[in-house]
Design an enzyme around this catalytic site. Structure first.
Site, mmCIF file in Angstrom:
data_model
loop_
_atom_site.group_PDB
_atom_site.id
_atom_site.type_symbol
_atom_site.label_atom_id
_atom_site.label_comp_id
_atom_site.label_asym_id
_atom_site.label_seq_id
_atom_site.Cartn_x
_atom_site.Cartn_y
_atom_site.Cartn_z
ATOM 1 N N GLU A 138 0.867 -1.179 0.000
ATOM 2 C CA GLU A 138 0.000 0.000 0.000
ATOM 3 C C GLU A 138 0.901 1.225 0.000
ATOM 4 O O GLU A 138 1.942 1.234 0.660
ATOM 5 C CB GLU A 138 -0.919 0.032 1.219
ATOM 6 C CG GLU A 138 -1.782 1.289 1.258
ATOM 7 C CD GLU A 138 -2.865 1.253 2.322
ATOM 8 O OE1 GLU A 138 -3.788 2.089 2.257
ATOM 9 O OE2 GLU A 138 -2.802 0.394 3.217
ATOM 10 N N ASN A 159 -12.168 -3.558 0.867
ATOM 11 C CA ASN A 159 -11.053 -3.616 1.806
ATOM 12 C C ASN A 159 -11.487 -3.115 3.169
ATOM 13 O O ASN A 159 -11.706 -1.922 3.345
ATOM 14 C CB ASN A 159 -9.882 -2.758 1.320
ATOM 15 C CG ASN A 159 -8.853 -2.538 2.428
ATOM 16 O OD1 ASN A 159 -8.077 -3.434 2.737
ATOM 17 N ND2 ASN A 159 -8.870 -1.375 3.064
ATOM 18 N N GLU A 160 -11.658 -4.005 4.102
ATOM 19 C CA GLU A 160 -11.790 -3.638 5.512
ATOM 20 C C GLU A 160 -12.960 -2.686 5.786
ATOM 21 O O GLU A 160 -12.962 -1.952 6.774
ATOM 22 C CB GLU A 160 -10.473 -3.005 5.997
ATOM 23 C CG GLU A 160 -10.200 -3.153 7.458
ATOM 24 C CD GLU A 160 -8.892 -2.517 7.881
ATOM 25 O OE1 GLU A 160 -8.884 -1.312 8.191
ATOM 26 O OE2 GLU A 160 -7.882 -3.235 7.891
#
Length: 659
Positions: free
Chosen positions: A43, A387-388
């Site tokens: 990331e 994502n999350e």
């Protein structure tokens, strides 16, 4: 053979001569496990891309910084206006008729007077200077490729001096050339600069020597020596290669869906695969600028170069829970959501990505990939959706919609879902995420958690996971919350438990991966770096040992500890039937030495010569920018089918044995 890279990291290229026979039959008593357990997650946090893995040496080369990213240097931001020899001129950031709409800003240089004062330092001209990321590191005799786009607004040819300098009262010239800009439309110009000496804090200076008006954009300075010639900083890429990762998850993380800034700056893969001057840049979720020089094309190329499976993550119409007020307001604030009538656009983005990665040159997006320089399909297998995110009703509705549309069109693609933040039993998002996964028979669910070392020492979360159903676990983000030796050993204990549960856990990746010195958003990280070199943490070496010992069968009854067994001791024996290698891994994170009995009688053809890798140190030791006291020690040893070995305190040992 053990190969040492420029980073000092060791790649276990072939510690033993691998048997060239066909794959072996696994002995009885083993359990089939995933052979893709260890991967990496990239990331763009802590300046991991620009100023990091992406080898570009100039900061803000296309003048796209917004007001929130200004550093006070002048109209270009990260650029300094230079009036050498008291030359006169004006620098203006403009947007009329840019190279491409995705790259709207450029710099207009109006040179009004060029002169050289007596007793000055010999410089003349009007222009700009860029110091890169905390200075530009150049090496003697190394070559650097400079390029930029320019156009003559007034139609007159311009002489432009391009120099690498060591800043000072009298700047030392490290490399120098003069270009002639002779076009009235945007035209690319290139030059090669060879440095005549080492310098850790060099700068690039671009001076116009001719009166008149000229526009410049997309300035770039790339070292010719990059990883496999594909634009990645060699030492950082080699540190990743030495992990022997099986997959790469990218581009995030919260970067995927706009993070705390909301959905307006969501990462869109389509604007990261074309020519660099046509890519759309963003203010980063973590508060700085993304040039997108490291885009989807480069991620996929890196996967191919390192023999990794790409695992791209796409947004699913719901923003990060940190949006609309920041993390302090989570979980009470509303998430940004895409109206359902607009979700087909996001579905199409996913379908087009699959076509871009896997389609031939006759498809629309396969043709785009081929035009970028890769005619052969990349072979995408995995695709992450979301994502999350908080597993809200809005998320569930949009995920189901995307999941159904994608799997209908591409049943061969393995979808990776998300279990939300804090993936432990009892967490509402975790429970809702698993409920959704079981309802859809989702192939893989991505879990995330960061905990103190004692959690990883004592928890054995996956021992109790149910085995019914199709859904496997991807532990996509995890780390012990410090970077000391005790944290690395705690992670080793936990990964040994993960290997024991390799039938339900199919992938893991430590996070975050990189952090730049003096630009760190998050601690701990696996690899820290500055302009000169990477600094490998204790946790890095644990990941490396596991990455270099992947296999497809697990044996849990070959190793026993003498004395009382505690959570501070763990072990695993993993067989790779393809390479006919056996890996015996033993961790003793306790303060006392232990004897370990190893029985490998069931494995026929055991060679006596083996490689023993030991990672050991005091609990409070850590590798940092000042010292690297902890590193694995590798030695050739003799092994037998039955043996007793001594395990020193605070140590992790791996035997690599050929069958």
């Amino acid at each position: 053979m053990i190969r040492q890279t420029l980073t000092g990291a060791l790649i276990l290229a072939s510690t033993l001569s691998v048997n060239a026979q066909k794959p072996m039959q696994a002995p009885q008593g083993g359990k089939q496990i995933s052979d893709e357990l260890i991967g990496i997650f990239f990331e763009d946090i802590s300046s991991s891309a620009d100023g990091g893995l992406y080898a570009e040496l100039l900061q803000n080369g296309s003048f796209e910084f917004n007001l929130a990213e200004r550093d006070g240097w002048g109209p270009g931001t990260a650029w300094r206006v230079i009036r050498a020899g008291h030359s006169l001129g004006l620098a203006q950031a403009l947007q009329q008729d840019p190279i491409h709409p995705n790259n709207p800003n450029y710099m207009r240089l109006t040179t009004e007077r060029v002169r050289e004062f007596k007793d000055y330092d010999g410089w003349k001209g009007f222009g700009l200077e860029n110091h890169g990321f905390d200075g530009i590191s150049v090496k003697a005799d190394a070559c650097y490729d400079f390029s930029f786009f320019a156009r003559n607004v007034d139609g007159k040819d311009k002489q432009v001096r391009v120099s690498l300098i060591e800043p000072g009262k009298k700047a030392r010239v490290l490399a120098d050339t003069v270009l002639t800009v002779n076009g009235q439309t945007w035209t690319p110009y290139t030059a090669t600069l060879r440095a005549n000496g080492d310098c850790r804090n060099a700068a690039l200076r671009v001076l116009v020597l001719t009166l008149g008006v000229m526009d410049v954009d997309q300035l770039s300075l790339m070292p010719q020596d990059t990883y496999k010639g594909h634009g990645l900083r060699r030492d950082l890429a080699e540190a990743l290669e030495a992990l022997n990762p099986k997959f790469l998850r990218f581009p995030g993380g919260c970067v995927v869906h706009g993070g705390g800034d909301g959905f307006w700056n969501t990462y869109r893969w389509k604007t990261t695969v074309g020519p660099k001057e046509q890519r759309r840049q963003l203010k980063n979720t973590w508060g700085y600028h993304q040039s997108m020089g490291l885009g989807y094309y480069e991620y996929f190329q890196m996967c191919e170069d390192m023999n990794m499976q790409p695992v791209p993550i796409l947004p699913c119409g719901v923003s990060c829970q940190g949006a609309n007020g920041g993390w302090e307001m989570w979980p009470t604030q509303a998430q940004d959501v895409v109206p359902m009538q607009e979700m087909d656009e996001w579905v199409q983005d996913a379908l087009d990505l699959i076509e871009w990665a896997n389609g031939d040159e006759n498809t629309k997006w396969g043709k785009v990939r081929a035009a970028a320089g890769h005619p052969k399909p990349f072979g995408l297998k995995y695709l992450g959706i979301g994502n999350e995110e908080k597993i809200s009703p809005e998320f569930v509705e949009r995920f189901k919609y995307m999941y159904a549309k994608i799997t209908e069109k591409h049943p061969e693609i393995v979808i990776v879902g998300t279990a939300g933040p804090g993936s432990h039993p009892g967490n509402p998002d975790y429970e809702a995420g698993w409920k959704l996964a079981r309802e859809l028979d989702m192939p893989i669910l991505d879990e995330h958690y960061y905990e103190k070392h004692d959690y990883f020492e004592t928890s054995r979360q996956y021992d109790s996971y149910p085995r019914e159903g199709k859904t496997k676990v991807y532990l996509g983000e995890y780390a012990s919350k410090d970077k000391k030796m005790r944290d690395a050993l705690a992670e080793a204990l936990y990964l040994l438990h993960v290997e024991r549960n390799g039938d339900i856990v199919c992938m893991t990746s430590y996070a975050p991966l990189f952090a730049r010195k003096n630009a760190t958003n998050w601690n701990p990280d696996l690899i820290y770096f500055d302009n000169e070199r990477p600094f490998l943490t204790c946790s890095y070496y644990v990941q490396q040992m596991f990455g270099q010992s992947s296999g497809n069968y697990y044996y849990g009854d070959c190793v026993t500890f003498e004395g009382e067994k505690t959570n501070m001791q763990e072990q695993s024996v993993v067989l790779n039937t393809k390479t006919r290698q056996l890996f015996v891994k033993v961790c003793n994170a306790a303060a006392d030495a232990r004897k370990v009995n190893i029985d490998l009688s069931r494995f026929s053809g055991l060679k006596k010569n083996a490689v023993k890798t030991t990672l050991a140190g005091e609990p409070d030791q850590e590798n940092n920018f000042d010292a690297q006291p902890v590193a694995p020690v590798r030695e050739n040893v003799k092994v037998s089918k039955k043996m007793t070995v001594d395990m020193q305190p605070h140590s992790f040992v791996m035997y690599t044995i050929q069958l």
